[in-house]
Design a protein around this motif. Structure first.
Motif, PDB file in Angstrom:
ATOM      1  N   LEU A 153     -20.130  41.760  42.546  1.00  0.00           N
ATOM      2  CA  LEU A 153     -21.497  42.096  42.148  1.00  0.00           C
ATOM      3  C   LEU A 153     -22.088  40.984  41.297  1.00  0.00           C
ATOM      4  N   ALA A 154     -21.305  40.471  40.361  1.00  0.00           N
ATOM      5  CA  ALA A 154     -21.787  39.384  39.505  1.00  0.00           C
ATOM      6  C   ALA A 154     -22.182  38.171  40.338  1.00  0.00           C
ATOM      7  N   ALA A 155     -21.439  37.909  41.422  1.00  0.00           N
ATOM      8  CA  ALA A 155     -21.761  36.773  42.288  1.00  0.00           C
ATOM      9  C   ALA A 155     -23.104  36.964  42.987  1.00  0.00           C
ATOM     10  N   CYS A 156     -23.444  38.213  43.301  1.00  0.00           N
ATOM     11  CA  CYS A 156     -24.747  38.484  43.917  1.00  0.00           C
ATOM     12  C   CYS A 156     -25.878  38.161  42.946  1.00  0.00           C
ATOM     13  N   TYR A 157     -25.727  38.571  41.687  1.00  0.00           N
ATOM     14  CA  TYR A 157     -26.733  38.218  40.690  1.00  0.00           C
ATOM     15  C   TYR A 157     -26.837  36.694  40.562  1.00  0.00           C
ATOM     16  N   ALA A 158     -25.665  36.035  40.534  1.00  0.00           N
ATOM     17  CA  ALA A 158     -25.637  34.598  40.260  1.00  0.00           C
ATOM     18  C   ALA A 158     -26.358  33.784  41.329  1.00  0.00           C
ATOM     19  N   MET A 159     -26.364  34.288  42.570  1.00  0.00           N
ATOM     20  CA  MET A 159     -27.000  33.511  43.639  1.00  0.00           C
ATOM     21  C   MET A 159     -28.509  33.750  43.714  1.00  0.00           C
ATOM     22  N   ALA A 160     -29.014  34.720  42.950  1.00  0.00           N
ATOM     23  CA  ALA A 160     -30.417  35.111  43.077  1.00  0.00           C
ATOM     24  C   ALA A 160     -31.337  34.199  42.280  1.00  0.00           C
ATOM     25  N   ASP A 161     -32.540  34.012  42.811  1.00  0.00           N
ATOM     26  CA  ASP A 161     -33.614  33.335  42.072  1.00  0.00           C
ATOM     27  C   ASP A 161     -34.438  34.335  41.274  1.00  0.00           C
ATOM     28  N   LEU A 162     -34.471  35.581  41.757  1.00  0.00           N
ATOM     29  CA  LEU A 162     -35.276  36.608  41.105  1.00  0.00           C
ATOM     30  C   LEU A 162     -34.677  37.978  41.394  1.00  0.00           C
ATOM     31  N   PHE A 163     -34.710  38.846  40.389  1.00  0.00           N
ATOM     32  CA  PHE A 163     -34.293  40.230  40.579  1.00  0.00           C
ATOM     33  C   PHE A 163     -35.548  41.080  40.686  1.00  0.00           C
ATOM     34  N   VAL A 164     -35.639  41.900  41.731  1.00  0.00           N
ATOM     35  CA  VAL A 164     -36.810  42.757  41.940  1.00  0.00           C
ATOM     36  C   VAL A 164     -36.391  44.200  41.727  1.00  0.00           C
ATOM     37  N   PHE A 165     -37.091  44.865  40.830  1.00  0.00           N
ATOM     38  CA  PHE A 165     -36.786  46.251  40.470  1.00  0.00           C
ATOM     39  C   PHE A 165     -38.000  47.106  40.830  1.00  0.00           C
ATOM     40  N   PRO A 166     -38.025  47.699  42.041  1.00  0.00           N
ATOM     41  CA  PRO A 166     -39.242  48.377  42.521  1.00  0.00           C
ATOM     42  C   PRO A 166     -39.354  49.852  42.127  1.00  0.00           C
ATOM     43  N   SER A 167     -38.385  50.357  41.359  1.00  0.00           N
ATOM     44  CA  SER A 167     -38.383  51.785  41.039  1.00  0.00           C
ATOM     45  C   SER A 167     -39.469  52.135  40.016  1.00  0.00           C
ATOM     46  N   LYS A 168     -40.100  53.283  40.236  1.00  0.00           N
ATOM     47  CA  LYS A 168     -41.035  53.841  39.254  1.00  0.00           C
ATOM     48  C   LYS A 168     -40.460  55.097  38.627  1.00  0.00           C
ATOM     49  N   THR A 169     -39.211  55.432  38.948  1.00  0.00           N
ATOM     50  CA  THR A 169     -38.642  56.714  38.515  1.00  0.00           C
ATOM     51  C   THR A 169     -37.424  56.579  37.615  1.00  0.00           C
ATOM     52  N   ASP A 170     -36.923  55.371  37.385  1.00  0.00           N
ATOM     53  CA  ASP A 170     -35.769  55.202  36.500  1.00  0.00           C
ATOM     54  C   ASP A 170     -36.192  55.336  35.046  1.00  0.00           C
ATOM     55  N   THR A 171     -35.244  55.722  34.202  1.00  0.00           N
ATOM     56  CA  THR A 171     -35.545  55.840  32.779  1.00  0.00           C
ATOM     57  C   THR A 171     -35.179  54.578  32.005  1.00  0.00           C
ATOM     58  N   PHE A 172     -34.405  53.685  32.610  1.00  0.00           N
ATOM     59  CA  PHE A 172     -34.056  52.420  31.952  1.00  0.00           C
ATOM     60  C   PHE A 172     -33.949  51.299  32.980  1.00  0.00           C
ATOM     61  N   GLY A 173     -32.920  51.326  33.796  1.00  0.00           N
ATOM     62  CA  GLY A 173     -32.673  50.258  34.759  1.00  0.00           C
ATOM     63  C   GLY A 173     -31.602  49.310  34.260  1.00  0.00           C
ATOM     64  N   LEU A 174     -30.356  49.819  34.224  1.00  0.00           N
ATOM     65  CA  LEU A 174     -29.235  49.017  33.747  1.00  0.00           C
ATOM     66  C   LEU A 174     -29.124  47.693  34.499  1.00  0.00           C
ATOM     67  N   VAL A 175     -29.446  47.712  35.785  1.00  0.00           N
ATOM     68  CA  VAL A 175     -29.335  46.498  36.604  1.00  0.00           C
ATOM     69  C   VAL A 175     -30.255  45.386  36.108  1.00  0.00           C
ATOM     70  N   THR A 176     -31.360  45.737  35.465  1.00  0.00           N
ATOM     71  CA  THR A 176     -32.285  44.696  35.002  1.00  0.00           C
ATOM     72  C   THR A 176     -31.664  43.867  33.880  1.00  0.00           C
ATOM     73  N   ILE A 177     -30.929  44.500  32.974  1.00  0.00           N
ATOM     74  CA  ILE A 177     -30.326  43.714  31.887  1.00  0.00           C
ATOM     75  C   ILE A 177     -29.086  42.973  32.378  1.00  0.00           C
ATOM     76  N   GLU A 178     -28.423  43.490  33.420  1.00  0.00           N
ATOM     77  CA  GLU A 178     -27.332  42.724  34.029  1.00  0.00           C
ATOM     78  C   GLU A 178     -27.880  41.445  34.649  1.00  0.00           C
ATOM     79  N   ALA A 179     -29.022  41.553  35.336  1.00  0.00           N
ATOM     80  CA  ALA A 179     -29.651  40.369  35.922  1.00  0.00           C
ATOM     81  C   ALA A 179     -30.025  39.361  34.842  1.00  0.00           C
TER      82      ALA A 179
END
Length: 340
Positions: free
Chosen positions: A242-268
């Motif tokens: 999973l960390a390797a997927c973040y590492a290869m990205a130029d941008l993280f897109v978080f399209p949810s309007k229903t999450d209360t935080f979004g743990l994946v955003t701080i991992e990115a």
């Protein structure tokens, strides 16, 4: 430090793969590492059935006697009810019948999810959730904006902050920015459940250059994979993969309007990847300036701006400010003794 006996009741637990499970699992392991005795009352000990419209999630149907006996034998100093399902309701009833205090947490926007997936009116669900949480001695929420929103919806329990953390040994900057990618750049990454309530189709339909990569699985994957063949669907990833997927990205897109935080955003962010998202609860508490990414009601505009203004060093610094130790310390301070 006085070691406490802490009972945590949750319907969200392994083998589910989501931010709530990761938060609870890491919190429990950290508490035990500090010498606290923690019992997790979770679905594996009871009969469960799959949710009809979401089969990867199972509803726990526990027998009251077994639940009550488990609580009696454990003799908790503190009780925390993390989810509002049948198991959490039985633990809540046990506490109320004995005059015990307990804490709860608000992780998931079930009203919005049920409205999206089963057409249940939001006002019905929020009525049920208010009844559940308003008897708590403390209601833990992840962000200031969520706290304001719940207060506006009539939640009256005392609210306190329980943020989230990042495994900084795992989610870290790649020595070569963006890592190695077999895909045309820019690589736009989504990580999370592949389900309608996550807004993932808003991401997939964007007419942006580069490659859209989806990490995760869920009930909508087969249909979306068929309709968006240019996107790369990688399924679940965990740990270094999973960390390797973040590492290869130029941008993280978080399209949810229903999450209360979004743990994946701080991992990115911890991996040095800026974030594009809607200006809603969760992202607007995290992406607070342009160096971290961009928020816009037009997701395409957010993507375009985040690619231009995101700063790797600023993202890394922000991501590293979220530690599981601080998160767990908040949780511990928020607990209310059963006999106050």
């Amino acid at each position: 430090m006085t070691h406490q006996r802490i009972l945590i009741a949750t319907e969200a637990w392994h083998p589910q793969v989501n931010g709530v499970v990761r938060t609870l699992d890491t919190t429990v392991r950290t508490l035990r590492g500090w010498g606290h005795v923690v019992d997790v009352l979770e679905p594996s000990s009871f009969w469960t059935i799959p949710v009809p419209f979401y089969p990867e999630i199972r509803v726990c149907l526990p027998r009251p006697g077994r639940v009550y006996d488990r609580i009696r034998r454990f003799r908790p100093d503190d009780v925390h009810i993390s989810t509002e399902g049948p198991l959490g309701r039985l633990v809540r009833r046990y506490c109320l019948n004995r005059g015990w205090r307990f804490s709860t947490s608000y992780h998931t926007r079930f009203p919005e999810y049920l409205a999206e997936l089963a057409r249940v009116p939001e006002r019905w669900s929020y009525h049920v959730l208010r009844q559940f949480h308003n008897r708590a001695g403390a209601l833990m929420v992840a962000t200031p904006s969520l706290q304001l929103e719940l207060k506006a919806r009539g939640f009256t329990a005392p609210m306190c902050r329980w943020s989230r953390g990042v495994d900084l040994t795992l989610f870290r900057p790649h020595p070569h920015p963006h890592g190695d990618s077999p895909y045309p750049r820019p690589v736009l990454l989504y990580v999370g459940r592949v389900s309608a309530e996550k807004g993932i189709e808003d991401f997939l339909r964007l007419s942006t250059p580069g490659t859209k990569v989806v990490v995760g699985d869920g009930p909508a994957r087969a249909d979306l994979e068929r309709r968006y063949p240019a996107a790369k669907f990688l399924g679940y990833r965990k740990g270094e993969a999973l960390a390797a997927c973040y590492a290869m990205a130029d941008l993280f897109v978080f399209p949810s309007k229903t999450d209360t935080f979004g743990l994946v955003t701080i991992e990115a962010l911890a991996c040095g990847v800026p974030v594009a998202a809607y200006p809603v609860t969760g992202p607007k508490d995290i992406i607070t300036h342009d160096a971290l990414g961009a928020l816009d009601h037009d997701l395409g505009a957010a993507v375009e701006r985040a690619l231009r203004t995101g700063n790797r060093a600023a993202c890394i610094a922000e991501g590293r400010s979220y530690t599981w130790e601080n998160c767990t310390r908040q949780f511990l301070e928020n607990l209310v003794p059963v006999r106050g």
